[in-house]
Design an enzyme around this catalytic site. Structure first.
Site, PDB file in Angstrom:
ATOM      1  CG  ASP A 151     -18.686  21.602  -1.537  1.00 60.26           C
ATOM      2  OD1 ASP A 151     -18.087  21.365  -2.599  1.00 60.26           O
ATOM      3  OD2 ASP A 151     -18.457  20.981  -0.479  1.00 60.26           O
TER       4      ASP A 151
ATOM      5  CD  GLU B 175     -46.612   0.022  -1.292  1.00 62.60           C
ATOM      6  OE1 GLU B 175     -46.561   0.865  -0.397  1.00 62.60           O
ATOM      7  OE2 GLU B 175     -46.156  -1.143  -1.171  1.00 62.60           O
TER       8      GLU B 175
END
Ligand code: GLA
Length: 730
Positions: A534, A614
């Site tokens: 928020d 990877e």
């Protein structure tokens, strides 16, 4: 001057919007307008002068049967005096009555932006040329008043609002509801866009037409929550990314909230936002004041992208004073997903060493380093290192990691306690619990009672003791359950309706005492992923973990919803292993990496288990992210397509403020057997300029990129992805 007053008409001007209100001859403050820019002229003609039968008329208007608080647009709506829509205020006066009639008493205009003494707010920089308007409405009978605060940011097209209630009645009153804002619009052909979800599924976008009655979202979980974000948009039915009216409402508060859009019988809409009134009952003594949190309002006449740009700009420049907000942020590797609670010093050092080779800047030790924390049943509250796992303690571990050329971060969950902890054994009364009832557990933990000053002091001291010992460059501040059993042994029975709000005031006091006293530490917020995402938390934390769901296709949707209000630079976003632990989905490394670039970028995996391929991809994308980060954090963000639409792909774009460079990301969503051509239409570029696309070596004009688009390769396997970097050819 962005605030003008003429004949008791108050007009607030930003570069592209106007907000107007007026004091009537009877002292009521009416709302007249919020929308695209107009001049300062009084537009009170927009209020129809019609007699609405059955509605009441205030006593001071005499025989006038038109003047009615129930139909007129109010700036601060009253209670129990004939306006039956959602009230801005509900209080119980000392005589037991519920009425409040706020009449204009005075106003004041000053340069700069107001602040609140107990709650976080947006601040103004000098070049914002911000101004404040305060209007005091007073009840002549009770002498209770409200100060309406307006902060105007003309260049940012943001108007902030907050309310301070002051009691000068000579007696104590009880406040049952105080909304931070009320906005009465004269129309109701509107849509509401809100962001709902749950843990692992935050900020899903829900757009729906307003219906008659109250359209409401909110949280009653003690925290802004995964379930509804304290941000909502009201817009025209046809508003899209580039066109149409849109209003944003962003609440600067981390606790219970409510957002209401009430369509009345006359086709008008009242919008209200504030602390949730459920179980809210605050005593305000004579001479005391109560502050209601701030709301950031924004109007855009050019669609949702412009609305988002304005919120992103204000959050990037006016929310958090941390030096990290607009500086380079580290690519981090976090121990949680690979190791959970099972690690030792060697595991950690080995992981840091490999990650360093892959380009990571920081190693973060997540949960499990303290007390008897070998699982989630014990240890919370005991912020003392577990010497068996971390040989020599935190400063020693950090020193070794620093010696590798990396910085070091640490996890805390300061607001919680396990019953199996030294803290709980010493202070069982320090958690929220209703007398005579055992409190509900969640993840085997209880909520500390942050409404108690002694608990707050203890948390500040305990966390600061670890941080002050040195070696910590970053803190992940977690919060992993909702609040319930809301009763504090510190307060008498008749003050229990204050505990929810006092908890949040306590939280902000703790954050002031820890975050603000450690300006060299980068803080990241977290709440079981993105459960406390928020505006208020953004004044403390430059970044917040977006979701515990790190599956790339799920993240596309979560990050899309989050982007309507919050800047990309606030979104904690990492690459994790495949198949994803939660969704079991397999997604190529490149796509996981490009999706994590929609944020702060990092890793949640064990690099020792990576394949050679990877490893080299990891190094490649880490380097690429570092190159792109300034544009991702500083540019204007465009949602090029929605993951909800029937599109084959989700695409987004960052355009530098001077429009000379751009980055475009595309992730293919569905496998389609339809042999369909796919074009990504860019936005925000200069039509007449030419741009070189690094990956395809094409040179195309801004107009072509917008109207014809980038042609994607014809074979588009599911979850394949692309990034395009564009630079203006001068
Ligand atoms: C929460 C967070 C995770 C991790 C765990 C640790 O779930 O969202 O990232 O930190 O807590 O317990």
């Amino acid at each position: 001057m962005s605030i003008k007053v003429n004949n008791k008409v108050f007009t607030l001007q930003t570069e592209n919007s106007t907000y107007q209100m007026k004091v009537t001859e009877h002292g009521h403050l009416l709302h007249l307008y919020y929308g695209s820019k107009i001049a300062d002229e009084d537009i009170s003609y927009i209020i129809p002068q019609v007699m609405r039968s059955h509605e009441s008329n205030p006593p001071e208007v005499g025989e006038d049967r038109i003047y009615s608080l129930a139909a007129y647009p109010q700036e601060f709506s009253t209670n129990d005096v004939g306006d039956y829509r959602i009230p801005s205020i509900e209080l119980i006066n000392h005589d037991g009555s519920y009425s409040f009639v706020g009449k204009y008493a005075s106003h004041r205009i000053y340069d700069g932006k107001y602040s609140l003494s107990s709650l976080p707010t947006i601040y103004a920089n000098e070049d914002d040329c911000a101004q404040t308007l305060e209007i005091i409405l007073e009840d002549d009978v009770t002498h209770v008043s409200v100060k309406l605060l307006y902060g105007v940011f003309p260049k940012k097209d943001i108007i902030t609002r907050a309310v301070i209630l002051c009691n000068r009645s000579g007696k104590e009153i009880r406040l049952r509801r105080l909304m931070s804002m009320n906005l009465d619009l004269m129309t109701s052909d509107l849509d509401m866009i809100e962001f709902y979800g749950h843990h692992y599924y935050e900020r899903q976008t829900n757009r729906h037409p307003l219906t008659h009655g109250i359209n409401e979202i909110g949280s009653f979980r003690g925290v802004s929550s995964h379930f509804h974000n304290p941000f909502a948009i009201i817009c025209d039915r046809k508003t899209d990314e580039d066109t149409g009216n849109a209003y944003g409402f962003c609440f600067m508060y981390s606790g219970n909230f409510v957002f209401d859009a009430e369509v009345d019988g006359y086709g008008q809409t009242r919008i209200a936002m504030g602390i949730h009134p459920k179980q809210f009952d605050f005593h305000v003594s004579d001479g005391e004041c109560f502050e209601a949190p701030e709301v950031l309002l924004c109007h855009s006449a050019s669609g949702l992208s412009a609305l988002s740009h304005r919120y992103h700009d204000i959050f990037r420049n006016n929310a958090c004073r941390s030096k990290f907000v607009n500086s380079k942020r580290p690519v981090l590797i976090n121990s949680w997903e690979p190791f959970r609670f099972t690690f030792n010093t060697d595991t950690l050092l080995r992981t840091a060493e490999i990650s360093k080779k892959l380009g990571a800047d920081m190693f973060v030790l997540d949960d499990g380093w303290f007390g008897k924390r070998d699982n989630d049943r014990a240890g919370l509250g005991d912020w003392v290192v577990n010497g068996e796992k971390i040989i020599g303690g935190i400063p020693a571990l950090s020193e070794k990691i620093h010696a590798m050329g990396m910085s070091f971060g640490l996890w805390f969950e300061p607001e919680m306690v396990n019953e199996d902890s030294d803290l709980y054994r010493a202070h069982p009364d320090w958690c929220l619990r209703v007398p005579g009832r055992a409190p509900s557990r969640s993840r085997h933990q209880l909520c500390l009672d942050l409404s108690r000053p002694d608990v707050c002091d203890h948390i500040i001291d305990a966390v600061n003791a670890v941080l002050d010992a040195g070696g910590v460059d970053y803190v992940k501040w977690d919060y992993n359950r909702y609040v319930c059993d809301v009763y504090s042994s510190y307060y008498p029975a008749d003050r229990q309706g204050e505990v929810y709000h006092r908890y949040i005031l306590g939280l902000y006091r703790i954050l002031d005492g820890i975050v603000k006293t450690h300006p060299d530490i980068l803080f990241e917020g977290c709440s079981g992923g993105g459960g406390r995402y928020d505006g208020a938390i953004m004044t403390y934390f430059p970044q917040t973990w977006c979701s515990d769901n790190t599956d790339a296709p799920s993240r596309l949707v979560i990050q899309y919803g989050t982007s309507f209000a919050y800047p990309i630079s606030t979104m904690g976003s990492h690459v994790s292993v495949c198949p994803n632990k939660k969704t079991k989905r397999t997604v190529p490394f490149k796509t996981r990496a490009l999706t994590a670039m929609h944020g702060t970028f990092g890793y949640e995996l064990d690099p020792a288990k990576m394949t050679d391929e990877e490893m080299s991809e990891c190094a490649e994308y880490t380097a690429l992210y570092k190159e792109y980060q300034p544009l991702i954090f500083g540019g204007d963000y465009y949602r090029l397509s929605s993951p909800y639409d029937d599109e084959l792909f989700t695409a987004w774009e960052f355009v530098s403020k001077d429009k000379s460079s751009a980055l475009v990301f595309v992730v293919m969503q569905e496998i389609s057997i339809m042999d369909k051509n796919c074009y990504v239409h860019l936005r925000g570029l200069k039509d007449d300029s030419f741009y070189r696309i690094e990956q395809t070596e094409q040179i195309l004009s801004g107009a072509v990129l917008k109207n014809a688009g980038i042609l994607l390769p014809h074979t588009k396997p599911q979850y394949s992805s692309y990034v395009f970097k564009l630079s203006e050819v001068r």
